[in-house]
Design a protein around this motif. Structure first.
Motif, short mmCIF file in Angstrom:
data_model
loop_
_atom_site.label_atom_id
_atom_site.label_comp_id
_atom_site.label_asym_id
_atom_site.label_seq_id
_atom_site.Cartn_x
_atom_site.Cartn_y
_atom_site.Cartn_z
N THR B 32 0.83 -1.20 0.00
CA THR B 32 0.00 0.00 0.00
C THR B 32 0.87 1.25 0.00
N PHE B 34 0.51 5.71 -0.48
CA PHE B 34 -0.43 6.81 -0.35
C PHE B 34 0.14 8.06 -1.04
N TYR B 36 -0.23 12.27 -1.11
CA TYR B 36 -0.73 13.44 -0.40
C TYR B 36 -0.38 14.70 -1.18
N LEU B 44 -0.99 17.93 5.47
CA LEU B 44 -1.09 16.98 4.36
C LEU B 44 -2.54 16.57 4.15
N LEU B 46 -4.75 13.79 2.12
CA LEU B 46 -4.67 12.55 1.37
C LEU B 46 -5.43 12.67 0.06
N THR B 49 -5.27 6.32 -2.07
CA THR B 49 -4.58 5.14 -1.54
C THR B 49 -4.36 4.18 -2.69
N GLU B 59 -9.80 9.97 -2.66
CA GLU B 59 -10.57 10.69 -1.65
C GLU B 59 -11.61 11.57 -2.35
N ILE B 93 3.50 14.52 -1.94
CA ILE B 93 4.31 13.61 -1.12
C ILE B 93 3.68 12.22 -1.14
N ASN B 106 1.48 -0.49 10.54
CA ASN B 106 0.60 0.67 10.52
C ASN B 106 1.34 1.98 10.25
N ILE B 107 2.66 1.95 10.29
CA ILE B 107 3.44 3.17 10.15
C ILE B 107 3.63 3.50 8.67
N GLN B 108 3.42 4.76 8.33
CA GLN B 108 3.69 5.22 6.97
C GLN B 108 5.03 5.93 6.95
N TYR B 109 5.85 5.57 5.98
CA TYR B 109 7.14 6.20 5.77
C TYR B 109 7.06 7.05 4.51
N PHE B 110 7.52 8.28 4.63
CA PHE B 110 7.30 9.26 3.58
C PHE B 110 8.52 9.49 2.70
#
Lengths: 112, 119
Positions: B32, B34, B36, B44, B46, B49, B59, B93, B106-110
């Protein structure tokens, strides 16, 4: 409506002057709360994730805490390099693919 | 670990042209990703996804035909801004989350973001 509100919008501190940033949330069900740091012109950098009320996480001069309604990011004896925008985000239960809802951020400036 | 690369970091284009932005997970497979959008001094928002091998979920208020998202592999997602106009100028982003079996799923890394300027 799920909502995340951060305060203050901007915070100016002298080096060594400890303070706290607030993130209050109103959500249908919280899976997790996340803190990120964002430097100008860069993407957010992950700091902490908190999942349940009473949980605390620490990293160097930063400490994040969580209650059922809000989270605090405590900064102890900050240094100029801590200057950045700090973003809080929530992830909802039963989500929607893991998407995050972000607050508006707190712009922190630490002067030497 | 958990490094996300975004390219280009800055792009200028003429009104009416299309621009493609790439987002890569360098050291993990991201089922997954994302996308932004961030306006100056704002947080940010969204846009969509993106799941590998399936259509992106947009969205409300985001034009699917304007912002084309492709997630063809477990390490690459692309965002194409079609027929760009000055109002599309913004900071875009991407982020990626670790696979479901990961403890940090669950953590999103950008990524570092892409500054788009449409003239």
């Amino acid at each position: 409506e799920d909502q995340v509100t951060q305060s203050p919008e901007a915070l100016r501190l002298q080096e060594g002057e400890s303070s706290s940033l607030n993130c209050s949330y109103t959500v249908s069900g919280l899976r997790g709360l996340f803190w990120y740091r964002q430097d100008p012109g860069k993407g957010p950098e992950f700091l902490f994730t908190l999942y349940s009320a009473g949980e605390e996480k620490e990293k160097e001069r930063l400490k994040a805490t969580l209650t059922k309604k809000e989270s605090f990011l405590h900064i102890t004896a900050p240094k100029p390099e801590d200057s950045a925008t700090y973003l809080c985000a929530v992830q909802l239960l039963g989500n929607q693919g893991g998407k995050l809802i972000f607050g508006q951020g707190t712009e922190l400036s630490v002067k030497p | 670990g958990a490094v996300v690369s975004q390219h280009p970091s800055w792009v200028i284009c003429k009104s009416g042209t299309s621009v493609k932005i790439e987002c890569r997970s360098l050291d993990f497979q991201a089922t997954t990703m994302f996308w932004y959008r961030q306006f100056p001094k704002q947080s940010l928002m969204l846009m969509a996804t993106s799941n590998e091998g399936s259509k992106a979920t947009y969205e409300q208020g985001v034009e699917k035909d304007k912002f084309l998202i492709n997630h063809a592999s477990l390490t690459l997602s692309t965002l194409t801004v079609t027929s760009a106009h000055p109002e599309d100028s913004s900071f875009y982003i991407c982020s990626a989350s670790l696979p479901r079996g990961s403890l940090a799923k669950n953590i999103q890394y950008f990524g570092a973001g892409t500054r788009l300027s449409v003239l």
